[in-house]
Write a protein that holds these residues in place. Structure first.
Motif: not given
Length: 93
Positions: A55-70
């Protein structure tokens, strides 16, 4: 006075704090092994230890994408204000 270029210091903004939290959260979650070193509850027969990490693999992907967009948005805003390296001629795209 010297002709050395002025070195811009990083500014801590709320957006950059959120970026940092997005990138640090997966590390904290995975390094705190005591929180998930158990087998119950199971999910479709998979012990908690395994499905929590997946589950943290998916969460990490989402959080990294959010950080990149920000980060992209923050850099564009800094460049448009004239305070970024691109506005000073430091980085060209």
């Amino acid at each position: 006075m010297s002709d050395a270029p002025e070195v811009g210091r990083g500014v801590v903004t709320p957006v950059r704090v959120v970026i940092g939290l997005c990138l640090v959260a997966p590390f904290v979650a995975m390094l705190w092994v005591g929180s998930y070193a158990k087998s119950d509850p199971t999910f479709i027969g998979i012990p908690f230890f395994y499905w929590y990490q997946m589950l943290w693999v998916l969460i990490s992907t989402a959080l990294t994408m959010i950080a990149y967009r920000l980060w992209q948005r923050d850099q564009r805003a800094r460049a448009s204000r004239g305070t970024g390296a691109a506005a000073k001629g430091g980085a060209a795209k």
